[in-house]
Every structure is written in structure tokens, then in C-alpha cells.
Design an enzyme around this catalytic site. Structure first.
Site, PDB file in Angstrom:
ATOM      1  N   HIS A 168       0.833  -1.200   0.000  1.00 42.30           N
ATOM      2  CA  HIS A 168       0.000   0.000   0.000  1.00 42.30           C
ATOM      3  C   HIS A 168       0.864   1.245   0.000  1.00 42.30           C
ATOM      4  CE1 HIS A 168      -1.833  -3.356   2.260  1.00 42.30           C
ATOM      5  NE2 HIS A 168      -2.803  -3.173   1.398  1.00 42.30           N
TER       6      HIS A 168
HETATM    7  S1  FES Z   1       1.964  -0.588   3.102  1.00 39.60           S
HETATM    8 FE1  FES Z   1       0.346  -1.912   3.687  1.00 39.60          FE
HETATM    9  S2  FES Z   1       1.471  -3.646   4.270  1.00 39.60           S
HETATM   10 FE2  FES Z   1       3.043  -2.286   3.786  1.00 39.60          FE
END
Ligand code: FES
Ligand code: HEM
Lengths: 420, 180
Positions: free
Chosen positions: B145
Site C-alpha cells: 500500500h
Molecule cells: S503498506 Fe500496507 S502492508 Fe506495507
């Protein structure tokens, strides 16, 4: 012994035949049910298919991190018809969700959650939660890359819970990461949950049969003229629907068995390498989009005090997106059930459907750039629909006049059709 | 109504009391019985026993990293270059979402030891290999993410709330680390 005597003997001790006759044969059903009423019985049939195929898969499956992936490959290559059983099970999960989502949207459109069917509806929401848990844990079993990382990301959601989060995650894992104890318990629970669903579905049907089905007019049945016996009218209609459904199901199984899946799950799980794009199965995408929409801490404005961290906020929003369905009977209190007689509600119903589809679409996109904003807008609209729009319409929407009875509505439609 | 009240004032109230205390004791008993079952799901003794490992780090050159498994988790060990150390130390703590000095995160400035699990939802960030993406802060980048970590493994941007965790470890000698 003659059959009738045997039957009487059994009936005297266990009134199973009169029960079946009452609930499946004579059972009076509104005579105007349309095809949207097929999905309940379909869901029940798919549940049986999932249990049957699952049990045969379990005879060859090994829930151990060193063997799980290979045992599934063995099912695919060496076990007689293993490929067929597995493809039925894998695609069956997708079909189950399509059918159940349609079943839910049917309820949303025709106001089936309103009195006296609130508990029936709430049990449905509980079944949805259990189905999601079952499918999630099932997807972990083949122990591919998506299995492993999906399990990691989703179990880590619990770490967002303040104070006790990390302990809960360790408890779920039975270790310090997703590992053999996790796989083992997921297999056990994946086996167990469908049977809990069977139990709940039983209660769901018992509650249904107390007041009978809702119908496209949303007007309760009043006289015999409003109903037909379940058999043969709806047994035949349900069977016809089943035939159509099985054609679609078979097309997936035989011509596109991996279309709904993710190729990365054919790579064995590797705890040291995360795939570039983790996406859940398609049926979780709308909720995944809600999870990712909360990218900001929620706190007291103009101070640094954070009440809910972004991570926990996302988890709450995702759980809330499903859970809010259970509150629906108290959010939409408009006296008219069916959208057929609520023109404004009907329009917003379709906006809501579009919103859900948009959420599903962004859920599959990477969380960057414009997708973040689309996801946030769609999430906001999702909750707006339930929390503001429906209560507002409940008070202010002028509905169209209702037919005096189901029979009246049917006759009026017939006349109208004849004139045309 | 008033008749009910009268009843409950006399005989029924004793029975109510017994019912309630009885149920309460029963509930406590059931809860106590649940403890062993819930505890059985927590890490077992053999899982806990895998809790320390020793790692030979003699082969690492500056700029190289290795990833080992400890308690089933990836642990990043990186021999940092002078440039990387400088970057880690020249940061205003105010710029950090989870403020921590580099000096408090490493025992020897050349060696970064951190658990390679993104503190958002548990993916393994990229950046151990020279050819990996290192993110906007030259350290680690989590592809799941989009969390960016710096050369000290501190979160700088993205949804992750915390810095990469530092496991308990010690230098047994100059070329061996004991983790756990
Ligand atoms: S940014 Fe969501 S798990 Fe690493
Ligand atoms: C509610 C009903 C069920 C649902 C929604 C469901 C869903 C799933 C899903 C999504 C998978 C992953 C398939 C894949 O990607 O390969 C799976 C695998 C599996 N399921 Fe189920 N399942 C259900 C019932 C059952 C039952 C009752 C059993 C009985 C033991 C079972 C046994 C298995 C086994 C052994 C696997 C691993 C083999 C494989 O991955 O193909 N399932 N299930």
C-alpha cells in the site's frame, strides 16, 4: 410391509412427512414472485455443492506448510477427477457470492428486511459474515503466494485494535507469523464454518416460513387468492432457475476455471517475498476498497489528538460496511416496502448499486493517485446512503398508492398487458 | 403491577437472588473452562523454543544486506554505507511520523537489524538487494500500500504507522549476531 404403513409408522414417531408436506408442498407462497426470488434456494443448493466437493477435496488435502501446495497440485494432476472437484469448489465459491449478493440486493429493492422479517434479515447478515470467513480461510489452504499474503494482510487487520491488537493476532496465528499452526486451524475452521452456515440457514428458513416470502408489491398476502402452493409452482420455477445457473457455472468450470482467480496463487507461498500487487478475491473487493479509503487519522480538529488511527479506522469502516446491513430495518422505516411504489428510493437504490460496483472496481486497483479519491468518494456515498439518505426518505418520501392486495396488483398488470 | 412488586418483595426475591447468584457462578465457571481452549491457540512451547538464532555476518560488504528468518519472520540485516548512515542521522525528528533517533535503533552504526515486516499490514518491504526499489527515502519501500522507510527503517510516508521493529539482538563477536 406396504409403503403407506411404513410411512405411518415413521410419521407417528417422527412427523417428518407432514412437516415436509407443510413446508415444501402446500406452503402458500405469494403468486407474483419473480425470478429475483430464485436466489435463496440457489444459495442453499450451492452450499450443499460446496460441502460435498469440500469433503472430497479434504480426503486428498494435507494441511501442512510443506505439503499443502503439492497436495493441491496432486489433486489437480493425479487424483481421478480431482481437477473437476477442485474447479467446482473454487468457482463454486465465486458463484455462491454472486448468488448471495443478488439475493441481498433483492431484499434491498423490495424492502424484505422490514417488519416482520427483521430477524430473518439479520440472520442473513450473520450468514454473510460466516461465508466471508469461510471463503477467506479456504483461499489460504492451497498455500500459494496470494493465500499466504492475503492471510497475512487480513489477520494483521486485527493488530489495529488498540491495546490488545497484537495479542489477538498472535492468538490467531498460534505463532509469530502466518505459519503451520495458522494453516492447520484455518483448515479446521474452514471445515466447520459451512456447517454453522447450514444451521443458520435452517433458522433463516424457519423464520421465513413464519410469515412467508415478501413479494414484488411488498404488500403482505391476505387471502388464498394471493397465493399458490409452493409445489409445483415454485419447485418448478426454482428448478428452471437452477438449470440456467448450472449452465453459467459449467461455463466457468470447463472454459474459464481460473478466470476469477489470481495467477500468483499458483506460486508456492514464500514468507520472505511479497507479490507486487496483493488483491483479494473479487467478492471482497468492495470491502477492500472501503478498508483502504481511510488513509487519515480521525482526531479532534485543530489539535494533535488522534482518536482513531487510520489503520483502525479502515478496519472499522470495512466491518461497518457489512455490519450496517443488520441495522437496515431501523434506518429505513418508510412504511412502504417495495421500491416499485417508492420512485425516489428506487432511483437511489440504483445509485447505490452503481456505488457498490465502483467500490468493487477501485478495490482491484493499486491504492495510488486518483483511485484513492474515487475510493474515498464511493465509501462516503456508501455510508451516506444508509445513514442519511434512507432515514431522510423514510420521513419525507411520498409513495405511490399501494394495491389493495397481491391479487389486485396481478389483475391490474394483466389488464394493462392485455390492453397493450 | 403493584401485586407483582409485592410478590417480589417477599418470597420471589429470594428465589431471584438464588437464580442470579447461581447463574453468575455458572457463567464464571464456563468462562474459566474456556481459558485452556483459548490458550491452546497461542504459540506452543516448541514454537516459542525457536526464539533465538545466531547469524554469521562476516560475508557482508558495505551496502549489502541479508534476510534471515526468526520466529517465522524475515529479519533484515544490512551493512550500511557511510552515505546511508549519514542520511539516517541527519534527519530532523520533527519530520518523522514515529520519531526515533537512529542512534537508538542500532547498536553499531554500520549495522541495521530490523524486522522486515511492514507495520501497516505485514508485507515484506523491498530494499534489501541493491537492485530493489528503495522508495523515496533510499531505504525500504512496501509495495502493498506504498509505505516508504528510510535507511534506519523508520516510516517516512505512507499508511504504516510505526517504524520497522528492532528485534532484541546482541553481537556475540564482531562477525556474529544473536537474535532473540
Ligand atoms: S503498506 Fe500496507 S502492508 Fe506495507
Ligand atoms: C461455505 C462453503 C464453502 C466455501 C465458500 C468454500 C470456499 C473455498 C475457497 C474459496 C477455497 C480456495 C480454492 C482455491 O483457490 O483453490 C477452498 C478450498 C478448500 N476447501 Fe472450501 N469452501 C466451503 C466449504 C468447504 C467444506 C465444507 C469443506 C470440507 C472439508 C471444504 C474443503 C476445502 C479444501 C480441502 C480446500 C483446499 C483445496 C483447494 O484449494 O482446492 N470447503 N474453499
Amino acid at each position: 410391509m406396504r409403503w403407506q404403513q411404513t410411512k405411518d409408522w415413521i410419521e407417528h414417531r417422527l412427523p417428518i412427512f407432514s412437516f415436509l408436506d407443510k413446508e415444501l408442498n402446500k406452503y402458500p407462497a405469494p403468486k407474483n414472485l419473480n425470478y429475483m426470488w430464485n436466489f435463496g434456494s440457489l444459495a442453499g443448493i450451492i452450499l450443499m455443492i460446496m460441502i460435498a466437493t469440500g469433503i472430497f477435496l479434504a480426503m486428498h488435502y494435507t494441511p501442512h506448510v510443506d505439503h499443502a501446495f503439492n497436495s493441491v497440485e496432486r489433486i489437480m494432476r493425479d487424483v481421478n477427477y480431482g481437477w473437476l472437484i477442485r474447479y467446482i469448489h473454487t468457482n463454486g465459491a465465486s458463484m455462491f457470492f454472486i448468488v448471495v449478493y443478488l439475493h441481498i440486493f433483492r431484499g434491498l429493492y423490495y424492502g424484505s428486511y422490514k417488519a416482520p422479517r427483521e430477524l430473518l434479515w439479520i440472520m442473513g447478515v450473520v450468514i454473510l459474515f460466516l461465508m466471508m470467513g469461510t471463503a477467506f480461510m479456504g483461499y489460504v489452504l492451497p498455500w500459494g503466494q496470494m493465500s499466504f499474503w492475503g492471510a497475512t494482510v487480513i489477520t494483521n487487520l486485527f493488530s489495529a485494535i488498540p491495546v490488545i491488537g497484537d495479542d489477538i493476532v498472535t492468538l490467531l496465528w498460534g505463532g509469530f507469523s502466518v505459519d503451520n499452526p495458522t494453516l492447520n486451524r484455518f483448515f479446521v475452521l474452514h471445515y466447520l464454518f459451512p456447517f454453522l452456515i447450514v444451521g443458520l440457514a435452517g433458522l433463516h428458513v424457519i423464520a421465513l416460513h413464519v410469515h412467508g416470502s415478501n413479494n414484488p408489491t411488498g404488500v403482505e398476502k391476505k387471502t388464498k387468492k394471493d397465493t399458490v402452493p409452493f409445489h409445483p409452482y415454485y419447485t418448478v420455477k426454482d428448478l428452471f432457475g437452477l438449470g440456467v445457473f448450472l449452465i453459467v457455472f459449467a461455463l466457468f468450470i470447463f472454459y474459464a476455471p481460473n478466470y476469477l482467480g489470481h495467477p500468483d496463487n499458483y506460486i508456492p507461498a514464500n514468507p520472505l517475498v511479497t507479490p507486487a500487487h496483493i488483491v483479494p478475491e473479487w467478492y471482497f473487493l468492495p470491502f477492500y476498497a472501503v478498508l483502504r479509503a481511510i488513509t487519515f487519522d480521525i482526531g479532534i480538529p485543530f489539535t494533535d489528538i488522534v482518536l482513531i488511527e487510520a489503520k483502525f479506522g479502515g478496519v472499522l469502516a470495512m466491518g461497518g460496511a457489512v455490519g450496517i446491513l443488520a441495522l437496515l430495518p431501523w434506518l429505513d422505516t418508510h412504511p412502504v416496502k417495495s421500491a416499485r411504489y417508492r420512485p425516489t428510493f428506487r432511483k437511489f437504490f440504483w445509485f447505490f448499486v452503481i456505488d457498490a460496483l465502483v467500490l468493487g472496481w477501485v478495490g482491484g486497483k493499486p491504492a495510488e493517485g486518483v483511485y484513492i479519491y474515487i475510493g474515498q468518494a464511493a465509501t462516503a456515498y456508501y455510508f451516506f446512503h444508509f445513514l442519511i439518505l434512507l432515514p431522510y426518505l423514510s420521513r419525507n418520501e411520498q409513495a405511490m398508492p399501494l394495491p389493495a392486495s397481491i391479487d389486485d396488483a396481478v389483475q391490474a398488470r394483466k389488464k394493462y398487458g392485455a390492453k397493450k | 403491577m403493584s401485586k407483582d412488586k409485592k410478590d417480589s418483595n417477599s418470597e420471589t426475591s429470594r428465589r431471584d437472588f438464588l437464580n442470579m447468584t447461581g447463574s453468575a457462578v455458572g457463567a464464571v465457571g464456563v468462562a474459566a473452562c474456556a481459558v485452556p481452549f483459548i490458550q491452546s491457540m497461542n504459540p506452543a512451547a516448541d514454537t516459542l523454543a525457536l526464539a533465538t538464532i545466531e547469524v554469521d555476518i562476516s560475508k557482508l560488504e558495505a551496502g549489502q544486506g541479508m534476510t534471515v528468518t526468526w520466529q517465522g519472520k524475515p529479519v533484515f540485516i544490512k551493512r550500511r554505507t557511510a552515505q546511508e548512515i549519514k542520511e539516517a542521522r541527519n534527519v530532523d525528528l520533527k519530520d518523522l511520523p514515529d520519531p526515533e533517533k537512529d542512534e537508538d535503533r542500532v547498536q553499531k552504526e554500520e549495522w541495521l537489524v530490523a524486522i522486515g515486516i511492514c507495520t501497516h499490514l505485514g508485507c515484506v518491504p523491498l530494499g534489501q538487494k541493491p537492485t530493489d526499489v528503495h522508495g523515496d527515502f533510499n531505504g525500504y519501500f512496501c509495495p502493498c500500500h506504498g509505505s516508504h522507510y528510510d535507511t534506519s527503517g523508520r516510516i517516512r510516508r505512507g499508511p504504516a504507522p510505526k517504524n520497522l521493529a528492532v528485534p532484541p539482538y546482541e553481537f556475540v563477536n564482531n562477525t556474529t549476531i544473536k537474535i532473540g
